[in-house]
Scaffold this motif. Sequence first.
Motif, PDB file in Angstrom:
ATOM      1  N   LEU A   6       0.869  -1.168   0.000  1.00 35.48           N
ATOM      2  CA  LEU A   6       0.000   0.000   0.000  1.00 35.48           C
ATOM      3  C   LEU A   6       0.908   1.220   0.000  1.00 35.48           C
ATOM      4  N   MET A   7       0.800   2.038  -1.042  1.00 34.63           N
ATOM      5  CA  MET A   7       1.718   3.160  -1.208  1.00 34.63           C
ATOM      6  C   MET A   7       0.964   4.436  -1.550  1.00 34.63           C
ATOM      7  N   ASP A   8       1.507   5.552  -1.114  1.00 34.95           N
ATOM      8  CA  ASP A   8       1.075   6.851  -1.613  1.00 34.95           C
ATOM      9  C   ASP A   8       2.007   7.190  -2.765  1.00 34.95           C
ATOM     10  N   VAL A   9       1.428   7.420  -3.939  1.00 35.05           N
ATOM     11  CA  VAL A   9       2.231   7.691  -5.133  1.00 35.05           C
ATOM     12  C   VAL A   9       1.762   8.999  -5.769  1.00 35.05           C
ATOM     13  N   PRO A  10       2.651   9.678  -6.489  1.00 37.26           N
ATOM     14  CA  PRO A  10       2.263  10.942  -7.108  1.00 37.26           C
ATOM     15  C   PRO A  10       1.182  10.749  -8.172  1.00 37.26           C
ATOM     16  N   VAL A  11       0.264  11.691  -8.254  1.00 36.02           N
ATOM     17  CA  VAL A  11      -0.708  11.700  -9.350  1.00 36.02           C
ATOM     18  C   VAL A  11       0.081  11.988 -10.623  1.00 36.02           C
ATOM     19  N   PRO A  12      -0.058  11.140 -11.636  1.00 39.16           N
ATOM     20  CA  PRO A  12       0.766  11.328 -12.845  1.00 39.16           C
ATOM     21  C   PRO A  12       0.299  12.497 -13.702  1.00 39.16           C
ATOM     22  N   GLU A  13       1.251  13.048 -14.442  1.00 41.38           N
ATOM     23  CA  GLU A  13       0.914  14.034 -15.469  1.00 41.38           C
ATOM     24  C   GLU A  13       0.297  13.272 -16.633  1.00 41.38           C
ATOM     25  N   LEU A  14      -0.710  13.839 -17.249  1.00 38.90           N
ATOM     26  CA  LEU A  14      -1.360  13.171 -18.377  1.00 38.90           C
ATOM     27  C   LEU A  14      -0.595  13.405 -19.663  1.00 38.90           C
ATOM     28  N   GLY A  15      -0.512  12.332 -20.437  1.00 43.61           N
ATOM     29  CA  GLY A  15       0.069  12.420 -21.758  1.00 43.61           C
ATOM     30  C   GLY A  15      -1.005  12.294 -22.820  1.00 43.61           C
ATOM     31  N   PRO A  16      -0.610  12.345 -24.079  1.00 45.44           N
ATOM     32  CA  PRO A  16      -1.575  12.202 -25.173  1.00 45.44           C
ATOM     33  C   PRO A  16      -2.321  10.870 -25.087  1.00 45.44           C
ATOM     34  N   GLY A  17      -3.625  10.934 -25.283  1.00 48.30           N
ATOM     35  CA  GLY A  17      -4.444   9.731 -25.296  1.00 48.30           C
ATOM     36  C   GLY A  17      -4.748   9.156 -23.931  1.00 48.30           C
ATOM     37  N   GLU A  18      -4.417   9.864 -22.861  1.00 47.08           N
ATOM     38  CA  GLU A  18      -4.619   9.352 -21.512  1.00 47.08           C
ATOM     39  C   GLU A  18      -5.721  10.130 -20.787  1.00 47.08           C
ATOM     40  N   ALA A  19      -6.302   9.469 -19.797  1.00 45.49           N
ATOM     41  CA  ALA A  19      -7.309  10.103 -18.948  1.00 45.49           C
ATOM     42  C   ALA A  19      -6.985   9.792 -17.499  1.00 45.49           C
ATOM     43  N   LEU A  20      -7.272  10.720 -16.629  1.00 47.16           N
ATOM     44  CA  LEU A  20      -7.135  10.513 -15.192  1.00 47.16           C
ATOM     45  C   LEU A  20      -8.526  10.218 -14.651  1.00 47.16           C
ATOM     46  N   VAL A  21      -8.666   9.054 -14.015  1.00 49.94           N
ATOM     47  CA  VAL A  21      -9.959   8.592 -13.536  1.00 49.94           C
ATOM     48  C   VAL A  21      -9.929   8.454 -12.023  1.00 49.94           C
ATOM     49  N   ALA A  22     -10.945   8.992 -11.361  1.00 54.22           N
ATOM     50  CA  ALA A  22     -11.139   8.745  -9.931  1.00 54.22           C
ATOM     51  C   ALA A  22     -11.760   7.359  -9.838  1.00 54.22           C
ATOM     52  N   VAL A  23     -10.982   6.399  -9.374  1.00 54.95           N
ATOM     53  CA  VAL A  23     -11.436   5.006  -9.329  1.00 54.95           C
ATOM     54  C   VAL A  23     -12.322   4.821  -8.113  1.00 54.95           C
ATOM     55  N   MET A  24     -13.549   4.397  -8.369  1.00 59.15           N
ATOM     56  CA  MET A  24     -14.519   4.179  -7.304  1.00 59.15           C
ATOM     57  C   MET A  24     -14.618   2.697  -6.944  1.00 59.15           C
ATOM     58  N   ALA A  25     -14.244   1.818  -7.873  1.00 61.00           N
ATOM     59  CA  ALA A  25     -14.247   0.374  -7.621  1.00 61.00           C
ATOM     60  C   ALA A  25     -13.247  -0.268  -8.564  1.00 61.00           C
TER      61      ALA A  25
ATOM     62  N   TYR B 136       8.148   0.179 -23.075  1.00 65.20           N
ATOM     63  CA  TYR B 136       7.168   1.206 -23.433  1.00 65.20           C
ATOM     64  C   TYR B 136       7.776   2.598 -23.258  1.00 65.20           C
ATOM     65  N   ALA B 137       8.573   2.771 -22.237  1.00 62.72           N
ATOM     66  CA  ALA B 137       9.180   4.077 -21.941  1.00 62.72           C
ATOM     67  C   ALA B 137      10.100   4.556 -23.053  1.00 62.72           C
ATOM     68  N   ARG B 138      10.585   3.650 -23.884  1.00 64.39           N
ATOM     69  CA  ARG B 138      11.484   4.013 -24.985  1.00 64.39           C
ATOM     70  C   ARG B 138      10.743   4.251 -26.300  1.00 64.39           C
ATOM     71  N   ARG B 139       9.433   4.076 -26.321  1.00 65.93           N
ATOM     72  CA  ARG B 139       8.688   4.117 -27.583  1.00 65.93           C
ATOM     73  C   ARG B 139       8.502   5.502 -28.167  1.00 65.93           C
ATOM     74  N   PHE B 140       8.322   6.518 -27.325  1.00 59.92           N
ATOM     75  CA  PHE B 140       8.075   7.863 -27.843  1.00 59.92           C
ATOM     76  C   PHE B 140       8.430   8.880 -26.768  1.00 59.92           C
ATOM     77  N   PRO B 141       8.671  10.131 -27.174  1.00 61.63           N
ATOM     78  CA  PRO B 141       8.995  11.162 -26.185  1.00 61.63           C
ATOM     79  C   PRO B 141       7.876  11.281 -25.149  1.00 61.63           C
ATOM     80  N   GLY B 142       8.241  11.409 -23.920  1.00 69.96           N
ATOM     81  CA  GLY B 142       7.267  11.536 -22.847  1.00 69.96           C
ATOM     82  C   GLY B 142       6.879  10.221 -22.207  1.00 69.96           C
ATOM     83  N   ALA B 143       7.162   9.098 -22.867  1.00 75.45           N
ATOM     84  CA  ALA B 143       6.776   7.798 -22.323  1.00 75.45           C
ATOM     85  C   ALA B 143       7.691   7.361 -21.174  1.00 75.45           C
ATOM     86  N   ALA B 144       8.837   7.973 -21.038  1.00 78.82           N
ATOM     87  CA  ALA B 144       9.784   7.590 -19.977  1.00 78.82           C
ATOM     88  C   ALA B 144       9.169   7.724 -18.592  1.00 78.82           C
ATOM     89  N   ARG B 145       8.134   8.531 -18.449  1.00 82.54           N
ATOM     90  CA  ARG B 145       7.499   8.708 -17.142  1.00 82.54           C
ATOM     91  C   ARG B 145       6.786   7.446 -16.672  1.00 82.54           C
TER      92      ARG B 145
END
Length: 148
Positions: free
Chosen positions: A56-75, A100-109
């Motif tokens: 169980l970890m507290d992790v940073p909310v990620p920055e969104l990249g192209p084609g991504e969505a940030l979802v508040a997970v309820m279940a 995957y991180a090597r596939r395109f700029p910004g994916a390294a995150r």
Amino acid sequence: MKEIVDAIVSTEATSDDYAALPLPDSYRGIAVRKTDIGMFDGLDSGVKDPRKSLQLMDVPVPELGPGEALVAVMASSVNYNTVWSSIFEPLPTFGFLERYARRFPGAARHDLPYHVLGSDLAGVVLRTGPGVNAWNPGDEVVAHCLSV
């Protein structure tokens, strides 16, 4: 988080209301750590105990990249992807994330020392990244590893 929950249970929150909500700096998730990859070496699959690798970890909310969505997970649920990831079989998830991180700029995150588990969810879209046109903040979504 209270503002997010209040918006979700409200029957009057609009897409603009969701888009204006302040996002937390971090969230709580169940994760595996890259440093634990070898913890089950030499053991048969049947005796590998996911409770030993899941954290169980507290992790940073990620920055969104192209084609991504940030979802508040309820279940969310446990499925075979969760179990395999937790016992690092058939291969550790981290190798896929490194490639995957090597596939395109910004994916390294996506190449992180931890991986938050979960591929099945129900929740509410909070933000969308560039190029996301099918969903908007406030949309209720159900997703699994193969579709949304």
